[in-house]
Scaffold this motif. Structure first.
Motif, PDB file in Angstrom:
ATOM      1  N   MET A 199       6.005  -3.444  -6.623  1.00 52.64           N
ATOM      2  CA  MET A 199       4.776  -2.790  -6.171  1.00 52.64           C
ATOM      3  C   MET A 199       4.153  -1.960  -7.296  1.00 52.64           C
ATOM      4  SD  MET A 199       4.129  -0.334  -2.889  1.00 52.64           S
ATOM      5  CE  MET A 199       4.748  -1.486  -1.703  1.00 52.64           C
ATOM      6  N   GLN A 200       2.844  -2.104  -7.476  1.00 55.83           N
ATOM      7  CA  GLN A 200       2.133  -1.323  -8.495  1.00 55.83           C
ATOM      8  C   GLN A 200       1.996   0.123  -8.021  1.00 55.83           C
ATOM      9  OE1 GLN A 200       0.917  -2.526 -11.409  1.00 55.83           O
ATOM     10  NE2 GLN A 200       1.638  -4.601 -10.992  1.00 55.83           N
ATOM     11  N   PRO A 201       2.008   1.080  -8.972  1.00 53.88           N
ATOM     12  CA  PRO A 201       1.860   2.483  -8.585  1.00 53.88           C
ATOM     13  C   PRO A 201       0.631   2.734  -7.706  1.00 53.88           C
ATOM     14  CG  PRO A 201       2.420   2.355 -10.907  1.00 53.88           C
ATOM     15  CD  PRO A 201       2.276   0.950 -10.427  1.00 53.88           C
TER      16      PRO A 201
ATOM     17  N   ALA B 131       1.327   1.744  -4.201  1.00 54.27           N
ATOM     18  CA  ALA B 131       2.243   2.672  -3.524  1.00 54.27           C
ATOM     19  C   ALA B 131       1.490   3.905  -3.071  1.00 54.27           C
ATOM     20  CB  ALA B 131       3.377   3.052  -4.457  1.00 54.27           C
ATOM     21  N   ILE B 132       0.611   4.411  -3.936  1.00 54.89           N
ATOM     22  CA  ILE B 132      -0.161   5.607  -3.585  1.00 54.89           C
ATOM     23  C   ILE B 132      -1.088   5.311  -2.416  1.00 54.89           C
ATOM     24  CG2 ILE B 132      -1.928   7.215  -4.410  1.00 54.89           C
ATOM     25  CD1 ILE B 132      -0.625   7.069  -7.155  1.00 54.89           C
TER      26      ILE B 132
ATOM     27  N   ILE C 253      -0.816   3.051  -0.077  1.00 54.78           N
ATOM     28  CA  ILE C 253      -0.086   2.877   1.180  1.00 54.78           C
ATOM     29  C   ILE C 253       0.335   4.226   1.756  1.00 54.78           C
ATOM     30  CG2 ILE C 253       2.087   2.014   2.157  1.00 54.78           C
ATOM     31  CD1 ILE C 253       1.709  -0.515   0.617  1.00 54.78           C
ATOM     32  N   THR C 254       0.809   5.136   0.908  1.00 53.75           N
ATOM     33  CA  THR C 254       1.210   6.441   1.449  1.00 53.75           C
ATOM     34  C   THR C 254      -0.006   7.232   1.907  1.00 53.75           C
ATOM     35  OG1 THR C 254       1.365   7.164  -0.829  1.00 53.75           O
ATOM     36  CG2 THR C 254       3.416   6.865   0.331  1.00 53.75           C
TER      37      THR C 254
ATOM     38  N   LEU D  56      12.327  -2.231  -7.805  1.00 54.86           N
ATOM     39  CA  LEU D  56      11.301  -2.176  -8.841  1.00 54.86           C
ATOM     40  C   LEU D  56      10.962  -3.568  -9.369  1.00 54.86           C
ATOM     41  CD1 LEU D  56       9.606  -0.130 -10.311  1.00 54.86           C
ATOM     42  CD2 LEU D  56      11.386   0.046 -12.037  1.00 54.86           C
TER      43      LEU D  56
END
Lengths: 292, 134
Positions: B82-84, B87-88, B90-91, B104
């Protein structure tokens, strides 16, 4: 200053005069096209009336040269409150200062009309020049303030960048020492830096050290949780360390749930845990040393 | 319509999302994956999303649903790469990807999947032993 001047100025703001003066003044302020939009007409008239009342009271003291004396205290306090509230509403310093300067305008017109000075070109010229100088003076304060604000903004940015380093502690172990209050803007930066560092280093464990975070409230906890879950999505694990005794109590007291997150009291403990998770064991040679 | 290939590697399935992952492709993948899990009686799925550059709430939900349905079929899902930025997102969207494992890289993901499968088969044998069956 003579008593005459004092009584003359007091008379200008006498009860009979002040009603008319207030009307003119409010009208002049409302007619000003450059007035900022945030201030309602009713607030202009109430604050004008309040100011005139306090001002005429203060004038009775007869002190026209020094505003740092006790009789001016109420006027200064009222103006202070007004300026602060207008600043919060987003008015510029010029707009705020105009509140006072517009009274000067009205007052001068009335004086001129009464004395018949208005017809004299010198009086008119000096009045125009006064206005011009006022404008220039206001301009300097506004520019001064703006440049100071830009300095503050730059410093904020610097602090923001400085306070969010990501440190490589060990092979596949990263640490983020958080210092200062965690707001959403900072969480965003921390998260971005951390996640990028996880990709770059192929990290498995990230230690979030909150020793430098002064207080933990629900907001801060939520920001921490966000960072933790984003890290989890990347396939790495988070350990929160540096939880001081008071903070542990606050977290429990606030009822913040931090299940499924590994927490440690100190960075040292967190590092130990992290090392064992990536397959290293730390042994102490102290016993051996003693034998020697 | 474009379909995302699902590769079989022993007990596990490998899915790499390389194409533009829009809503219909996502739904098709969810369906295909369910079918393949049953057909091959797969025990693990590795989903590689390293080429995915953006995600919205719908795709987040699809990923979550893939995990849930797979679990119903007794199959572990590991999401890798998952790309950073994702991830951001989604959160920030508040999507809870519960029951989904992450790693990773694809390599780490495979190791994790094998570990999970081992633990599972281990648990099964001990369970069987306890009851004195088999």
């Amino acid at each position: 200053m003579t008593n005459e001047t004092a009584s003359a100025s007091s008379a200008l703001f006498s009860k009979e005069n002040s009603k008319e003066l207030l009307d003119h003044w409010v009208k002049a302020q409302l007619a000003d096209q450059t007035r900022s939009e945030g201030i309602s007409d009713s607030s202009v008239s109430t604050s004008s009336a309040e100011f005139l009342k306090l001002f005429s009271e203060a004038l009775k003291g007869g002190n026209l040269s020094n505003i740092n004396t006790p009789e001016w205290e109420l006027v200064l306090r009222m103006l202070g409150d007004l300026s602060a509230s207008r600043a919060l509403q987003g008015s510029s310093s010029t707009d705020t200062a105009k509140f006072i300067f517009s009274l000067k305008h009205v007052l001068f017109e009335r004086l001129n009309a009464a004395s018949g000075l208005a017809s004299k070109p010198e009086a008119k010229a000096s009045w125009e020049l006064f206005l011009l100088l006022d404008k220039l003076g206001l301009y300097t304060t506004e520019v001064f303030q703006k440049s100071r604000e830009s300095v503050i903004r730059r410093q904020q940015k610097d602090i923001m960048e400085m306070s969010t380093p990501v440190i490589k502690l060990w092979d596949r172990v990263l640490a983020v020492p958080l210092i200062g209050t965690l707001d959403s803007a900072r969480t965003q930066i921390v998260m971005e830096n951390l996640l990028q560092a996880i990709v770059d280093n192929g990290a498995k464990i990230a230690i979030l050290d909150i020793t430098g975070v002064p207080t933990v409230d629900t907001q801060t906890a939520q920001h921490l949780m966000k960072t933790v879950s984003a890290t989890k999505l990347m396939g790495a694990e988070c350990i929160i360390s540096g939880i001081r005794p008071q903070i542990a109590q606050t977290i429990v007291h606030l009822g913040i749930e931090i299940n499924d997150i590994i927490t440690r009291a100190t960075m040292a403990d967190a590092l130990k845990e992290a090392l064992s998770k990536v397959g290293y064991t730390v042994e102490s040679d102290i016993a051996l040393e003693k034998v020697r | 319509m474009e379909r995302i290939p699902i590769l079989k590697l022993g007990e596990t399935l490998l899915v790499t999302i390389q194409v533009d992952f829009h809503d219909r492709v996502a739904l098709a993948l969810q369906e295909d994956l369910c079918e393949k899990i049953v057909n091959y009686s797969a025990k693990g799925v590795l989903v590689d999303i390293s080429a995915l550059e953006m995600v919205d709430s719908f795709m987040g939900r699809v990923l979550g649903n893939i995990a849930k349905t797979s679990r119903l079929l007794d199959c572990n899902v590991v999401l890798v790469g998952m790309q950073p930025a994702i991830a951001i997102t989604i959160t920030e969207l508040g999507i809870q990807l519960t029951g989904i494992n992450t790693a990773l890289t694809a390599e780490d993901g495979m190791l994790l999947l094998q570990k999970l499968l081992k633990a599972k088969s281990g648990a099964r044998t001990t369970h069987a032993n306890k009851n004195g069956r088999r």
